[in-house]
Motif scaffolding. Structure first.
Motif, PDB file in Angstrom:
ATOM      1  N   TRP A 154       0.810  -1.210   0.000  1.00 42.71           N
ATOM      2  CA  TRP A 154       0.000   0.000   0.000  1.00 42.71           C
ATOM      3  C   TRP A 154       0.846   1.264   0.000  1.00 42.71           C
ATOM      4  O   TRP A 154       0.517   2.235  -0.662  1.00 42.71           O
ATOM      5  CB  TRP A 154      -0.890   0.043   1.244  1.00 42.71           C
ATOM      6  N   ASP A 157       2.294   1.970  -3.426  1.00 42.48           N
ATOM      7  CA  ASP A 157       1.209   2.308  -4.339  1.00 42.48           C
ATOM      8  C   ASP A 157       0.747   3.742  -4.106  1.00 42.48           C
ATOM      9  O   ASP A 157       0.511   4.504  -5.044  1.00 42.48           O
ATOM     10  CB  ASP A 157       0.026   1.348  -4.137  1.00 42.48           C
ATOM     11  N   ARG A 160       3.347   6.710  -5.040  1.00 43.10           N
ATOM     12  CA  ARG A 160       3.398   7.041  -6.464  1.00 43.10           C
ATOM     13  C   ARG A 160       2.366   8.117  -6.814  1.00 43.10           C
ATOM     14  O   ARG A 160       2.438   8.732  -7.876  1.00 43.10           O
ATOM     15  CB  ARG A 160       3.189   5.776  -7.296  1.00 43.10           C
ATOM     16  N   GLU A 161       1.400   8.314  -5.900  1.00 45.64           N
ATOM     17  CA  GLU A 161       0.389   9.357  -6.087  1.00 45.64           C
ATOM     18  C   GLU A 161       0.500  10.419  -4.987  1.00 45.64           C
ATOM     19  O   GLU A 161      -0.465  11.119  -4.683  1.00 45.64           O
ATOM     20  CB  GLU A 161      -0.996   8.729  -6.089  1.00 45.64           C
ATOM     21  N   PRO A 290       4.338  -1.423 -10.215  1.00 45.48           N
ATOM     22  CA  PRO A 290       3.304  -1.406  -9.168  1.00 45.48           C
ATOM     23  C   PRO A 290       2.568  -2.732  -9.090  1.00 45.48           C
ATOM     24  O   PRO A 290       2.520  -3.509 -10.055  1.00 45.48           O
ATOM     25  CB  PRO A 290       2.358  -0.275  -9.613  1.00 45.48           C
ATOM     26  N   ARG A 291       1.937  -2.968  -7.920  1.00 45.40           N
ATOM     27  CA  ARG A 291       1.115  -4.160  -7.766  1.00 45.40           C
ATOM     28  C   ARG A 291      -0.078  -4.093  -8.695  1.00 45.40           C
ATOM     29  O   ARG A 291      -0.634  -3.046  -8.947  1.00 45.40           O
ATOM     30  CB  ARG A 291       0.598  -4.258  -6.323  1.00 45.40           C
ATOM     31  N   ARG A 292      -0.503  -5.254  -9.190  1.00 49.20           N
ATOM     32  CA  ARG A 292      -1.706  -5.318 -10.027  1.00 49.20           C
ATOM     33  C   ARG A 292      -2.920  -5.575  -9.140  1.00 49.20           C
ATOM     34  O   ARG A 292      -2.823  -6.216  -8.141  1.00 49.20           O
ATOM     35  CB  ARG A 292      -1.573  -6.447 -11.064  1.00 49.20           C
TER      36      ARG A 292
END
Length: 292
Positions: A154, A157, A160-161, A290-292
């Motif tokens: 998390w 992820d 990145r934002e 990134p995780r899918r």
């Protein structure tokens, strides 16, 4: 020097414990299901005796533990389930007792002995109870939340934002510890059994709110990071276990006395969250797929 068997040697806690023991000059048997794995080969280069052992294969445990002085024991339900963790934990502890080891250091979780209702804490509590029946001198090391988890999943992820997405309120504190400090403390307990036998110790090296964690990540990663609270309902769609854990963190919390631990055991070399975060290669981590 002691001969110490270390389970989970290619994982975070076992690997950190093995490295700490090797640095202190002890003989380490690194137990792993995959002796040819890169992490196992790295431990071999440091001087560890890497041996195949599987928690579902009692003969392999008997062979790996024969002649050892002590054991670092770690179990996990992740990748299987809590019933499997308990079964494997019992098998490992029974093998250690039959091998007549002089000391077992079991890593558990802070507050696992407090009937939290968190499934993977309750499974660890059951293993702790079995440990006390083995007749082997024991120590339980119970870490707080892992700092290392903030470099994956998390956290990455969200970063990145420019977001620290976390299932806790911004002002709720959480005690934290890196795997390196868990390994250093476990090694201390293993090499000073007279001091630690019969003790259960909750350990952490720092305490921060979610907002404070976001501020540290802003500095370390060089990004403007804002905390965003993730609803527990969203976590629950992925894992009821983790939702129960974060619910506990957000209400009861993990009250580990960081100041007292630092005062009592300065030789551990405790790391703050800022220390840990500054040591991470954030550009490489953030550039990963990134995780899918």
């Amino acid at each position: 020097m002691l001969t110490i068997a270390v389970t989970g040697a290619t994982g975070a806690q076992g690997g950190a414990t093995a490295r700490a023991l090797l640095a202190a000059g002890h003989h380490v048997r690194a137990l792993t299901r995959a002796p040819a794995a890169p992490a196992a080969r790295a431990l071999h280069r440091l001087g560890a005796d890497v041996r195949r052992a599987d928690l579902d294969d009692r003969p392999s445990l008997d062979a790996a533990l024969a002649g050892a002085d002590s054991l670092f024991a770690v179990t996990t339900p992740f990748g299987t389930d809590t019933a499997t963790e308990v079964r494997q934990g019992r098998t490992l502890l029974d093998a250690a007792a039959d091998a007549r080891l002089g000391h077992i250091v079991l890593t558990s979780a802070a507050h696992a002995d407090r009937r939290t209702g968190i499934p993977h804490y309750d499974s660890k509590a059951e293993i702790e109870r079995h440990l006390r029946t083995t007749g082997v001198p024991w120590t339980v090391v119970a870490p707080a939340a892992f700092m290392d988890n903030f470099a994956s999943g998390w956290t990455l992820d969200g970063l990145r934002e420019n977001t620290f997405a976390w299932p806790m309120p911004a002002d709720r504190p959480l005690t934290l510890i890196p795997a390196e400090d868990i390994g250093a403390f476990a090694a201390l307990a293993l090499t000073r059994p007279a001091e630690f036998t019969g003790r259960r110790v909750d350990i952490a090296s720092d305490e921060l709110t979610a907002a404070g964690i976001a501020a540290v990540l802003t500095t370390a990663a060089g990004l403007p990071v804002a905390h965003r609270e993730v609803p527990l309902s969203r976590v629950r769609t992925h894992s009821h276990d983790l939702a129960a854990m974060f619910g506990y963190f957000g209400t009861t919390g993990l009250d580990v006395d960081v100041t007292a631990l630092r005062r009592a055991h300065p030789e551990v070399g405790w790391h703050t969250f800022a220390d840990w975060a500054a040591a991470q290669d954030w550009p490489a981590l953030l550039a990963a797929v990134p995780r899918r």
